[in-house]
Design an enzyme around this catalytic site. Structure first.
Site, PDB file in Angstrom:
ATOM      1  N   HIS A 140       4.886  -5.171   1.298  1.00  0.00           N
ATOM      2  CA  HIS A 140       4.456  -6.567   1.461  1.00  0.00           C
ATOM      3  C   HIS A 140       5.027  -7.351   0.284  1.00  0.00           C
ATOM      4  O   HIS A 140       4.741  -7.054  -0.875  1.00  0.00           O
ATOM      5  CB  HIS A 140       2.934  -6.684   1.491  1.00  0.00           C
ATOM      6  CG  HIS A 140       2.462  -8.089   1.748  1.00  0.00           C
ATOM      7  ND1 HIS A 140       2.133  -8.538   3.013  1.00  0.00           N
ATOM      8  CD2 HIS A 140       2.294  -9.150   0.912  1.00  0.00           C
ATOM      9  CE1 HIS A 140       1.772  -9.801   2.942  1.00  0.00           C
ATOM     10  NE2 HIS A 140       1.864 -10.204   1.686  1.00  0.00           N
ATOM     11  N   CYS A 141       5.842  -8.356   0.608  1.00  0.00           N
ATOM     12  CA  CYS A 141       6.523  -9.123  -0.439  1.00  0.00           C
ATOM     13  C   CYS A 141       5.758 -10.415  -0.721  1.00  0.00           C
ATOM     14  O   CYS A 141       5.674 -11.290   0.162  1.00  0.00           O
ATOM     15  CB  CYS A 141       7.950  -9.451   0.000  1.00  0.00           C
ATOM     16  SG  CYS A 141       8.878 -10.397  -1.233  1.00  0.00           S
ATOM     17  N   PRO A 142       5.215 -10.583  -1.922  1.00  0.00           N
ATOM     18  CA  PRO A 142       4.485 -11.820  -2.236  1.00  0.00           C
ATOM     19  C   PRO A 142       5.400 -13.032  -2.345  1.00  0.00           C
ATOM     20  O   PRO A 142       4.935 -14.167  -2.191  1.00  0.00           O
ATOM     21  CB  PRO A 142       3.825 -11.499  -3.584  1.00  0.00           C
ATOM     22  CG  PRO A 142       4.690 -10.446  -4.197  1.00  0.00           C
ATOM     23  CD  PRO A 142       5.203  -9.625  -3.048  1.00  0.00           C
TER      24      PRO A 142
END
Length: 338
Positions: A171-173
């Site tokens: 999951h890429c912020p």
């Protein structure tokens, strides 16, 4: 007709995870989609400033500069934003969840080695894992308590979005979305374009200062804007470029970030590796699978206010066929007893 009932809701309106939906469910974002504003400013601010500065130098007819220099920066900026939008706004590969454990998943034989899955099952027990065959290798798949299903190989439950996702990478912020099966190619293209943009702005910033002002020690004093841009891009390229190189390594070895940190395929066989050329072909030239969920469909009336049931048959087709099969020589119930 029931589909015209104004009280009925669409799936995206009752979806129990944390995603944000826009344009009537056509755009699917993660819960931290607001971080896109920061990412947009970090890319767009320096890029636009550089373009304005280049336009100024071109207008003053400096012999070293040409409109192609400006067009290159505009093209890379446009491509970076396009791939950023495609990465963050599409369904990454969300797996339909079940309201309860499907009957097909209930084992025929209960053994003492099985564990409780959830209290929803009453007296029924399920094994936490079961074995499947992936390209001739045995792999274990886990039962997800939240989604009430055995996750397909390479799938993972994202705690931020609260979804099980196909071929989950991370999951890429920075893009506010899971990076997985359906948006990973766009994510790699976004990283690549951002890296090229950093290098482009850095090189032309310093070259322009040296060509216009002549002496290196006087560069920052004479053109502070390009000096700051060059320094900013020099620092940024180590971060963005490092991510790009890392993901190209993952592509060459056909791994995900999650698998790289969890399983360390460098020390054991990777069942998904097909060779560098085939790995790249699989990622960039294979057709992106259709989403398993049409969030614009009408939600079942009896489930409007609870969790949305899954399309169990469709999930089964994606789970058990082609390159993923049950362990050879064993029945379905025998595999679950493990």
């Amino acid at each position: 007709m029931s589909s015209q009932n104004p009280e009925r809701k669409r799936i995206y309106q009752v979806w129990p995870a944390k995603n944000k939906f826009y344009c009537g469910g056509r755009l699917v974002f993660g819960p931290d989609a607001s971080s896109l504003l920061l990412t947009t400013c970090m890319i767009g601010g320096p890029a636009i400033t550089f373009c304005i500065r280049m336009a100024y130098l071109i207008s003053h007819r400096h012999p070293f500069f040409h409109s192609l220099t400006l067009m290159g920066a505009i093209l890379l900026t446009f491509m970076a934003f396009t791939f950023l939008f495609l990465t963050s706004s599409r369904d990454p590969g969300i797996i339909p969840r079940n309201k309860q454990v499907p009957e097909a998943e209930i084992p025929d034989v209960i053994t003492q080695s099985t564990e409780w899955v959830t209290n929803k099952l009453g007296n029924m027990k399920l094994p936490r894992t079961k074995d499947v065959m992936v390209n001739g290798f045995t792999a274990k798949v886990k039962f997800c308590d939240t989604c009430q299903l055995y996750r397909p190989p390479r799938a993972f439950h994202c705690s931020i979005c609260n979804n099980c996702v196909q071929r989950f990478d991370h999951h890429c912020p920075w893009v506010g979305q899971c990076i997985a099966l359906r948006n990973y190619p766009f994510f790699v293209c976004f990283l690549s374009c951002s890296t090229l943009l950093c290098i482009y702005v850095f090189v032309f910033s310093w070259v322009s200062m040296l060509k216009v002002h002549g002496e290196f020690y006087a560069v920052l004093a004479d053109d502070l804007i390009l000096g700051v841009l060059g320094l900013y891009c020099f620092v940024s390229v180590w971060f963005v470029g490092g991510l790009t190189v890392f993901h190209f390594y993952l592509i060459c070895t056909n791994q995900t970030t999650c698998e790289n940190f969890r399983y360390h395929y460098d020390k054991k066989e990777n069942p998904y590796r097909k060779g560098i050329l085939e790995n790249f072909k699989e990622l960039f030239f294979a057709r992106i699978p259709q989403p398993l969920i049409n969030f614009r469909d009408w939600a079942p009336e009896e489930e409007d206010d609870v969790e949305v049931g899954s399309i169990a048959s469709e999930l089964g087709r994606n789970f058990g066929l082609k390159d993923t099969k049950m362990s050879s020589g064993k029945s379905d119930s025998e595999v679950r007893e493990r």
